[in-house]
Design a protein around this motif. Structure first.
Motif, PDB file in Angstrom:
ATOM      1  N   CYS A  41      -7.436   4.927  -6.004  1.00  0.00           N
ATOM      2  CA  CYS A  41      -5.972   4.990  -6.010  1.00  0.00           C
ATOM      3  C   CYS A  41      -5.374   3.658  -6.457  1.00  0.00           C
ATOM      4  N   ARG A  42      -5.832   2.572  -5.867  1.00  0.00           N
ATOM      5  CA  ARG A  42      -5.285   1.251  -6.203  1.00  0.00           C
ATOM      6  C   ARG A  42      -5.635   0.818  -7.623  1.00  0.00           C
ATOM      7  N   ALA A  43      -6.798   1.246  -8.108  1.00  0.00           N
ATOM      8  CA  ALA A  43      -7.233   0.861  -9.454  1.00  0.00           C
ATOM      9  C   ALA A  43      -6.718   1.822 -10.519  1.00  0.00           C
ATOM     10  N   ARG A  44      -5.977   2.834 -10.088  1.00  0.00           N
ATOM     11  CA  ARG A  44      -5.438   3.842 -11.006  1.00  0.00           C
ATOM     12  C   ARG A  44      -6.558   4.591 -11.731  1.00  0.00           C
ATOM     13  N   ILE A  71      -9.609  -5.464  -7.960  1.00  0.00           N
ATOM     14  CA  ILE A  71      -8.343  -4.867  -8.384  1.00  0.00           C
ATOM     15  C   ILE A  71      -7.330  -5.977  -8.619  1.00  0.00           C
ATOM     16  N   GLY A  73      -3.197  -6.177  -9.907  1.00  0.00           N
ATOM     17  CA  GLY A  73      -2.004  -5.464 -10.357  1.00  0.00           C
ATOM     18  C   GLY A  73      -2.194  -3.964 -10.293  1.00  0.00           C
ATOM     19  N   ASP A  74      -2.025  -3.321 -11.436  1.00  0.00           N
ATOM     20  CA  ASP A  74      -2.106  -1.860 -11.501  1.00  0.00           C
ATOM     21  C   ASP A  74      -3.444  -1.336 -11.996  1.00  0.00           C
ATOM     22  N   GLY A  75      -4.481  -2.108 -11.867  1.00  0.00           N
ATOM     23  CA  GLY A  75      -5.772  -1.632 -12.358  1.00  0.00           C
ATOM     24  C   GLY A  75      -6.889  -2.571 -11.970  1.00  0.00           C
TER      25      GLY A  75
END
Length: 136
Positions: A41-44, A71, A73-75
């Motif tokens: 989820c956190r790593a998209r 992780i 930011g968004d990835g």
């Protein structure tokens, strides 16, 4: 003789306990570990994609967990996959230790911090040398 064996066993148990505490502390500093669902989820990513990505993971009490420091930011932390692929060593805790311990090849920086600075090729080189006899 029996007393010596008991004393040796107690010392060994204490050493294992210290090692476990050090591992927990090392990871806690960088956000601990995440379950596959949390990490994905956190790593998209999708959970199914975790096995396709070169990532650091640990087996803790029979459960696969992922160090959160991967992780950003968004990835995923840029370069983490290339570093994982470059390791000459296979032992998961040694890889995590490398990432979270200052390294002379990186000017005394921790590899995770050097990655955060964008020094991907330097961290890859350091990871390739990590664990080799005579490596800095």
């Amino acid at each position: 003789m029996e007393a010596q064996v008991i004393a040796d066993t107690a010392l060994l148990a204490q050493a294992f306990a210290r090692g476990s505490a050090m591992k927990r502390d090392m990871l806690r500093v960088e956000g601990g570990v995440l379950s596959p669902d949390e990490f994905a989820c956190r790593a998209r990513l999708k959970v199914a994609e975790l096995d396709e990505e070169p990532l650091l993971w640990l087996d803790i009490d029979g459960e696969r967990v992922y160090p959160a420091f991967q992780i950003a930011g968004d990835g995923l932390l840029p370069g983490i996959g290339a570093v994982v692929e470059a390791f000459a060593i296979e032992e998961a805790w040694m890889r995590v230790n490398f990432m979270l311990t200052s390294d002379a090849r990186l000017g005394g920086k921790r590899p995770v911090d050097a990655l955060r600075e964008g020094r991907i090729s330097e961290v890859i080189e350091a990871s390739q040398a990590y664990g080799e006899h005579g490596a800095a």
